[in-house]
Design a protein around this motif. Structure first.
Motif, PDB file in Angstrom:
ATOM      1  N   LYS A 133       0.831  -1.198   0.000  1.00 51.79           N
ATOM      2  CA  LYS A 133       0.000   0.000   0.000  1.00 51.79           C
ATOM      3  C   LYS A 133       0.866   1.249   0.000  1.00 51.79           C
ATOM      4  O   LYS A 133       0.583   2.213  -0.705  1.00 51.79           O
ATOM      5  CB  LYS A 133      -0.910   0.013   1.238  1.00 51.79           C
ATOM      6  CG  LYS A 133      -2.048  -0.968   1.170  1.00 51.79           C
ATOM      7  CD  LYS A 133      -3.209  -0.562   2.067  1.00 51.79           C
ATOM      8  CE  LYS A 133      -2.885  -0.745   3.531  1.00 51.79           C
ATOM      9  NZ  LYS A 133      -4.052  -0.483   4.396  1.00 51.79           N
ATOM     10  N   LEU A 134       1.936   1.202   0.792  1.00 49.68           N
ATOM     11  CA  LEU A 134       2.807   2.373   0.899  1.00 49.68           C
ATOM     12  C   LEU A 134       3.427   2.697  -0.454  1.00 49.68           C
ATOM     13  O   LEU A 134       3.397   3.842  -0.918  1.00 49.68           O
ATOM     14  CB  LEU A 134       3.901   2.099   1.926  1.00 49.68           C
ATOM     15  CG  LEU A 134       4.795   3.296   2.183  1.00 49.68           C
ATOM     16  CD1 LEU A 134       4.009   4.404   2.858  1.00 49.68           C
ATOM     17  CD2 LEU A 134       5.997   2.913   3.022  1.00 49.68           C
ATOM     18  N   ILE A 135       3.989   1.686  -1.114  1.00 48.51           N
ATOM     19  CA  ILE A 135       4.660   1.912  -2.391  1.00 48.51           C
ATOM     20  C   ILE A 135       3.675   2.455  -3.413  1.00 48.51           C
ATOM     21  O   ILE A 135       3.948   3.429  -4.116  1.00 48.51           O
ATOM     22  CB  ILE A 135       5.296   0.595  -2.900  1.00 48.51           C
ATOM     23  CG1 ILE A 135       6.449   0.198  -1.994  1.00 48.51           C
ATOM     24  CG2 ILE A 135       5.781   0.758  -4.337  1.00 48.51           C
ATOM     25  CD1 ILE A 135       6.968  -1.200  -2.254  1.00 48.51           C
ATOM     26  N   LEU A 136       2.485   1.845  -3.455  1.00 51.33           N
ATOM     27  CA  LEU A 136       1.544   2.317  -4.473  1.00 51.33           C
ATOM     28  C   LEU A 136       0.993   3.693  -4.154  1.00 51.33           C
ATOM     29  O   LEU A 136       0.694   4.461  -5.066  1.00 51.33           O
ATOM     30  CB  LEU A 136       0.461   1.277  -4.714  1.00 51.33           C
ATOM     31  CG  LEU A 136       1.072   0.365  -5.785  1.00 51.33           C
ATOM     32  CD1 LEU A 136       0.922  -1.068  -5.449  1.00 51.33           C
ATOM     33  CD2 LEU A 136       0.555   0.713  -7.151  1.00 51.33           C
ATOM     34  N   SER A 137       0.904   4.018  -2.865  1.00 50.85           N
ATOM     35  CA  SER A 137       0.496   5.376  -2.528  1.00 50.85           C
ATOM     36  C   SER A 137       1.551   6.372  -2.978  1.00 50.85           C
ATOM     37  O   SER A 137       1.221   7.462  -3.464  1.00 50.85           O
ATOM     38  CB  SER A 137       0.305   5.524  -1.022  1.00 50.85           C
ATOM     39  OG  SER A 137      -0.724   4.709  -0.590  1.00 50.85           O
TER      40      SER A 137
ATOM     41  N   LEU B  70      -4.250   3.129 -12.863  1.00 51.44           N
ATOM     42  CA  LEU B  70      -3.481   2.645 -11.716  1.00 51.44           C
ATOM     43  C   LEU B  70      -4.387   2.492 -10.494  1.00 51.44           C
ATOM     44  O   LEU B  70      -4.319   1.487  -9.774  1.00 51.44           O
ATOM     45  CB  LEU B  70      -2.344   3.624 -11.410  1.00 51.44           C
ATOM     46  CG  LEU B  70      -1.465   3.240 -10.227  1.00 51.44           C
ATOM     47  CD1 LEU B  70      -0.520   2.124 -10.629  1.00 51.44           C
ATOM     48  CD2 LEU B  70      -0.665   4.423  -9.705  1.00 51.44           C
ATOM     49  N   LEU B  71      -5.251   3.488 -10.291  1.00 51.76           N
ATOM     50  CA  LEU B  71      -6.133   3.439  -9.121  1.00 51.76           C
ATOM     51  C   LEU B  71      -7.114   2.277  -9.225  1.00 51.76           C
ATOM     52  O   LEU B  71      -7.345   1.581  -8.237  1.00 51.76           O
ATOM     53  CB  LEU B  71      -6.888   4.756  -8.958  1.00 51.76           C
ATOM     54  CG  LEU B  71      -6.041   5.952  -8.518  1.00 51.76           C
ATOM     55  CD1 LEU B  71      -6.896   7.205  -8.450  1.00 51.76           C
ATOM     56  CD2 LEU B  71      -5.376   5.692  -7.167  1.00 51.76           C
ATOM     57  N   VAL B  72      -7.675   2.062 -10.402  1.00 48.83           N
ATOM     58  CA  VAL B  72      -8.582   0.925 -10.572  1.00 48.83           C
ATOM     59  C   VAL B  72      -7.853  -0.358 -10.195  1.00 48.83           C
ATOM     60  O   VAL B  72      -8.326  -1.162  -9.387  1.00 48.83           O
ATOM     61  CB  VAL B  72      -9.086   0.808 -12.032  1.00 48.83           C
ATOM     62  CG1 VAL B  72      -9.834  -0.505 -12.230  1.00 48.83           C
ATOM     63  CG2 VAL B  72      -9.985   1.964 -12.386  1.00 48.83           C
ATOM     64  N   TRP B  73      -6.685  -0.532 -10.758  1.00 52.03           N
ATOM     65  CA  TRP B  73      -5.926  -1.756 -10.520  1.00 52.03           C
ATOM     66  C   TRP B  73      -5.544  -1.887  -9.042  1.00 52.03           C
ATOM     67  O   TRP B  73      -5.676  -2.951  -8.442  1.00 52.03           O
ATOM     68  CB  TRP B  73      -4.671  -1.764 -11.404  1.00 52.03           C
ATOM     69  CG  TRP B  73      -3.812  -2.936 -11.150  1.00 52.03           C
ATOM     70  CD1 TRP B  73      -3.985  -4.190 -11.650  1.00 52.03           C
ATOM     71  CD2 TRP B  73      -2.674  -2.980 -10.297  1.00 52.03           C
ATOM     72  NE1 TRP B  73      -3.022  -5.014 -11.163  1.00 52.03           N
ATOM     73  CE2 TRP B  73      -2.201  -4.306 -10.336  1.00 52.03           C
ATOM     74  CE3 TRP B  73      -2.006  -2.047  -9.514  1.00 52.03           C
ATOM     75  CZ2 TRP B  73      -1.091  -4.714  -9.610  1.00 52.03           C
ATOM     76  CZ3 TRP B  73      -0.906  -2.450  -8.794  1.00 52.03           C
ATOM     77  CH2 TRP B  73      -0.454  -3.769  -8.847  1.00 52.03           C
TER      78      TRP B  73
ATOM     79  N   THR C 238      -8.577  -5.224  -2.618  1.00 55.74           N
ATOM     80  CA  THR C 238      -9.708  -6.044  -2.166  1.00 55.74           C
ATOM     81  C   THR C 238      -9.322  -7.525  -2.165  1.00 55.74           C
ATOM     82  O   THR C 238      -9.730  -8.260  -1.278  1.00 55.74           O
ATOM     83  CB  THR C 238     -10.966  -5.850  -3.037  1.00 55.74           C
ATOM     84  OG1 THR C 238     -10.662  -6.212  -4.375  1.00 55.74           O
ATOM     85  CG2 THR C 238     -11.465  -4.432  -2.994  1.00 55.74           C
ATOM     86  N   ILE C 239      -8.524  -7.929  -3.146  1.00 52.30           N
ATOM     87  CA  ILE C 239      -8.104  -9.333  -3.176  1.00 52.30           C
ATOM     88  C   ILE C 239      -7.213  -9.636  -1.974  1.00 52.30           C
ATOM     89  O   ILE C 239      -7.431 -10.597  -1.230  1.00 52.30           O
ATOM     90  CB  ILE C 239      -7.360  -9.658  -4.487  1.00 52.30           C
ATOM     91  CG1 ILE C 239      -8.269  -9.424  -5.682  1.00 52.30           C
ATOM     92  CG2 ILE C 239      -6.870 -11.095  -4.479  1.00 52.30           C
ATOM     93  CD1 ILE C 239      -7.591  -9.625  -7.012  1.00 52.30           C
TER      94      ILE C 239
ATOM     95  N   ALA D 115     -12.912   5.031  -9.340  1.00 53.51           N
ATOM     96  CA  ALA D 115     -11.845   5.226 -10.321  1.00 53.51           C
ATOM     97  C   ALA D 115     -12.323   4.808 -11.711  1.00 53.51           C
ATOM     98  O   ALA D 115     -12.003   5.469 -12.714  1.00 53.51           O
ATOM     99  CB  ALA D 115     -10.599   4.443  -9.913  1.00 53.51           C
ATOM    100  N   GLY D 116     -13.117   3.736 -11.778  1.00 54.47           N
ATOM    101  CA  GLY D 116     -13.646   3.284 -13.066  1.00 54.47           C
ATOM    102  C   GLY D 116     -14.567   4.323 -13.690  1.00 54.47           C
ATOM    103  O   GLY D 116     -14.478   4.597 -14.892  1.00 54.47           O
TER     104      GLY D 116
END
Ligand SMILES: CC(C)(COP(=O)(O)OP(=O)(O)OC[C@H]1O[C@@H](n2cnc3c(N)ncnc32)[C@H](O)[C@@H]1OP(=O)(O)O)[C@@H](O)C(=O)NCCC(=O)NCCS
Ligand SMILES: CC(C)(COP(=O)(O)OP(=O)(O)OC[C@H]1O[C@@H](n2cnc3c(N)ncnc32)[C@H](O)[C@@H]1OP(=O)(O)O)[C@@H](O)C(=O)NCCC(=O)NCCS
Lengths: 325, 325
Positions: A129-133, A158-161, A167-168, A195-196
């Protein structure tokens, strides 16, 4: 030289005997483990069932006005302890996937049976989460300075993904006994939808008015995410160091005060984020009267309002429980 | 009645002893299994290394012109057999996730150790594809008759999600020893991108010209998917019934002829699909000269052309290999 090859092979055949023994033993033990898992589960369910019978008998006694004596008090304590132990044992058994995971991954077993591996998995989730933020932050800031459609699209994809992946991972955490609240997982699901919808918002005047606000929001929650990371990994490492058990975290004195310090630092920023969501909902609502407005705008307004309300509700609930706890 | 509760509890304590024994045994065996897995892997690697040494020695002999005698021929056969056995044993050991799975799921173990469960997983994967193709078919046909933007968007979002999920499931299959070619997985990845780009294609004149072709394409490949399902599950059940081993499928006579019958039925439709992809690439290329054309169009043309070329190449490769057998 052919002899040498043959000789080598014969040596290897001898070694192979070793492998045969080990792999046979492995196959047997693996099967035994499966049987033991089933046996454990059966015994746990037996214990749970019998305990529930006793508990309801005790409740009936209480209703009848039988005074609580030492024996009852003692029994209640014993049952509490036993429940905690059963929980511990259950955590070492494989669990069925939730419906969501069954749809995405199919019926593959994602149980982590080992406490240390569970810890590592959670730790890795927080780092992910940190890296993607951080990446989202960079793109959001870039979008504040540069008006370039592909850059916006990259961030939105990116946000959608990212939210979908969250969630997974959170469902996997859940299967492995995390007490993460349903709302946070749903939150990330709704964020995927948000995001979608943003992705298919046509590039019209309202989008040009709104997009700065949205980029600021992403930048802001990325920073908040960093703070959450500090808090969550603090909690995680402390609990690990303390070797704390599920139901007993809260009673550990030092931990408790550390947690409140962390929270008092984090909470203002979280509430800030929720106010921001409300502000966005309001902005979108106003924009929905714009002559060029498309359906996306009012949908998004409703989604952001939903996020705001449930976030508020859930965080207040969490705080109440922690204060009582 | 308090006595009764206490009595019940004491009975339960006796039962609990049983659980204690079982769960302790389970914990020990689980640990042993882990150790045995490591031991197996070590022995397998040892065997592989030593065999590679022998094989290269034999190659050197061959180069030197030493004539192949019975001993060498025999050795080669033995090595082949041993390799097949090692492969079998390895399939019962847990494997590391691929990078893609590590990013999406994190480091959770998705190995399926049991042959029967592997079969079930593959079977379920095929059924998943079938069901989602059926749903896509319905939406595609509906979109041919009704011009309603939300319906188009639903189909496109569904496709993004579906192809993305496929790549995850296929990576899990791969970890569990499927020989699925890298291209098919990449194909589904590119399909995700295609659906994503279609999603953000603004609703302009070119889209209105193109969308019917696309809906026909989706309907067509859904039908092809149904045929693929029949073929793949036929293969799957036959191989299971035959208890066939990895490297030996192809040598089973009845299976071989069945497979070719299935393929000769399927292949025309597959080639039809690839021609369709080429046609779409061409249509999009023409559309890219339309005055209202946006960047999506030429991108999609390139993507469809890529799909066409690599599909053609991969399928021809596959057929060549199967013919050589
Ligand atoms: C309020 C908050 C700090 C409380 O965290 P906490 O002290 O861990 O709360 P709880 O004790 O209820 O946590 C229970 C479990 O859920 C997890 N959890 C709590 N909130 C979570 C969240 N938002 N995301 C993922 N996991 C979360 C915890 O890590 C813990 O896991 P564990 O059972 O594996 O140990 C946390 O819920 C939070 O950060 N919420 C805000 C999220 C948010 O709104 N983000 C967007 C900002 S605009
Ligand atoms: C040509 C085809 C029928 C050959 O199938 P096959 O006989 O199973 O081919 P292989 O022997 O190479 O298969 C090796 C493995 O890959 C799997 N596989 C092959 N093609 C696959 C595909 N397209 N998707 C998923 N898995 C596939 C097989 O099931 C097999 O799995 P296993 O190792 O677990 O048993 C198959 O590749 C196919 O259907 N390809 C077309 C896909 C396509 O283009 N779809 C879009 C239509 S426009």
């Amino acid at each position: 030289e052919v002899e040498e090859c043959v000789k080598e092979w014969e040596d290897l055949v001898a070694d192979y005997k070793r492998l045969e023994v080990v792999s046979k033993e492995y196959a047997t033990k693996l099967e035994e483990v499966g049987e033991l898992q089933a046996a454990c589960l059966k015994e746990i369910n037996h214990q749970k069932y019998r305990m529930s019978v006793i508990v309801s008998a005790m409740k009936r006694l209480e209703k009848k006005g039988v005074t609580k004596d030492d024996r009852i008090a003692n029994l209640e304590k014993e049952i509490m302890k036993r429940k905690a132990i059963l929980h511990e044992i259950k955590a070492t058994l494989p669990k069925q996937n939730s419906l969501y995971l069954r749809i995405i991954l199919g019926n593959v077993n994602v149980s982590i049976l080992n406490k240390n591996d569970k810890f590592k998995y959670k730790d890795e989730y927080e780092k992910f989460k940190l890296i993607l933020s951080a990446i989202a932050f960079v793109f959001a800031v870039a979008n504040l300075y540069i008006d370039f459609r592909p850059l916006q699209l990259i961030l939105l994809f990116l946000l959608v993904w990212y939210y979908c992946t969250l969630t997974i991972r959170e469902s996997i955490l859940k299967v492995n006994g995390s007490r993460i609240k349903g709302w946070w997982r749903l939150h990330h699901f709704i964020s995927t939808v948000v995001a979608g919808v943003l992705l298919i918002w046509p590039q019209n005047e309202p989008w040009n008015i709104f997009r700065h606000t949205f980029m600021w929001f992403i930048a802001y929650i990325s920073v908040v995410q960093y703070m959450q990371f500090r808090y969550q990994s603090g909690v995680l490492y402390r609990l690990k160091a303390l070797g704390a058990r599920h139901n007993m975290d809260i009673t550990i004195e030092g931990f408790h005060s550390w947690m409140w310090r962390g929270l008092s630092y984090l909470l203002p920023f979280l509430f800030g984020g929720y106010i921001f969501q409300l502000y966005i909902a309001y902005t979108l609502y106003s924009l929905s009267y714009h002559p060029d407005a498309t359906w996306q705008i009012s949908y998004l307004a409703a989604l952001f309002l939903t996020l705001h309300c449930f976030n508020m509700y859930t965080i207040l609930q969490t705080l109440r429980k922690k204060l009582q706890g």
